[in-house]
Structures are given as C-alpha cells and as structure tokens.
Enzyme design. Structure first.
Site, PDB file in Angstrom:
ATOM      1  N   ILE A  36      -8.181   8.576 -38.410  1.00 41.97           N
ATOM      2  CA  ILE A  36      -9.460   8.125 -38.980  1.00 41.97           C
ATOM      3  C   ILE A  36     -10.089   6.995 -38.171  1.00 41.97           C
ATOM      4  CG2 ILE A  36      -8.925   8.885 -41.321  1.00 41.97           C
ATOM      5  CD1 ILE A  36      -8.395   5.890 -41.980  1.00 41.97           C
ATOM      6  N   ASN A  97       5.612   4.776 -32.740  1.00 40.73           N
ATOM      7  CA  ASN A  97       6.043   3.412 -33.014  1.00 40.73           C
ATOM      8  C   ASN A  97       7.100   3.451 -34.107  1.00 40.73           C
ATOM      9  OD1 ASN A  97       4.009   2.449 -31.246  1.00 40.73           O
ATOM     10  ND2 ASN A  97       2.529   2.561 -32.888  1.00 40.73           N
ATOM     11  N   HIS A 110       5.695   9.523 -37.340  1.00 43.41           N
ATOM     12  CA  HIS A 110       4.506  10.181 -36.824  1.00 43.41           C
ATOM     13  C   HIS A 110       4.381   9.937 -35.331  1.00 43.41           C
ATOM     14  CE1 HIS A 110       3.208   6.096 -37.919  1.00 43.41           C
ATOM     15  NE2 HIS A 110       2.228   6.214 -37.034  1.00 43.41           N
TER      16      HIS A 110
END
Length: 127
Positions: A36, A97, A110
C-alpha cells in the site's frame, strides 16, 4: 525456539478477508498483493497463508508443500510483474526483514519483491 504469532497483525487480517488488498497471485499456501506504500514501481508482498512470524520460523516449521508453493509463487510473481532478469527486464530485489534488529514491521513472514528501476546497492562497497 517458540514463536508467538499475533493473529491480529495486518497480514492475518488480510488473509481472513477483514482488510482488502490488491491481489497479484493466490495459491493454496501463498498470497501475493501490492504494497500500500510502494517504494519502487514494482513492490509486491508475498506471504505464506500459515501463521509464521519470520523466515527462520517458516523454514523450520512449514511443510514441504508450503515451502515449495511459496517459492514457486515468488517466481510467478516476478514473471507476472515482469521483473525476471532473463526476460531482459533488469531484475528485482527480494527482501525479508526478521525481528526487531531486522526492522520487521509486521510479525507475519513476508517477502518484498521490488523492481521496475535500478535499486542501488543495499550496502556500499568498502574501499
């Protein structure tokens, strides 16, 4: 090592359909969607559907089917987003990360697929 998965994190809510997303690809074990707040012309997030906190948690505890599906989904996202280096598209950066020191913002494993422009070096070469 035990991992405490927070089922109220934003990605868990996306997986449950509580928060909308712009889906790029969905498979049996993986969801890929547009970030986003993109940091590059291509910025797609790829997440396993299972409750994994970070990459080492996923690698240690996911089933073989989940691991294979996730990795193949990444390859398919790169093809869909036209960043596969062999196709003359210049390539991509893949970032995952993990934990506080890795500056992981969402405690659901992710991978960011970033591309569409020259990304620069992550770490400058030392002289």
């Amino acid at each position: 090592m035990p991992y405490d998965y927070d089922d109220q994190n934003i990605f868990a809510k996306i997986l449950r359909g509580e928060i909308p997303n712009t889906t790029v690809l969905e498979t049996e074990h993986t969801l890929a969607f547009e970030d986003i707040a993109p940091e590059a012309p291509v910025h797609t997030l790829v997440i396993p559907k299972g409750a994994y906190v970070c990459f080492d948690h996923f690698a240690a505890d996911a089933s073989d089917a989940e691991i294979v599906d996730f990795n193949r989904a990444i390859a398919e996202v790169c093809r869909i987003k036209q960043v596969v280096p062999g196709d003359g598209q210049g390539g991509y950066r893949m970032v995952a990360n993990s934990g506080e020191n890795g500056v992981q913002d969402v405690p659901h494993m992710h991978v960011h697929i970033l591309g569409g422009r020259h990304m620069g070096r992550m770490i400058p070469r030392s002289s």
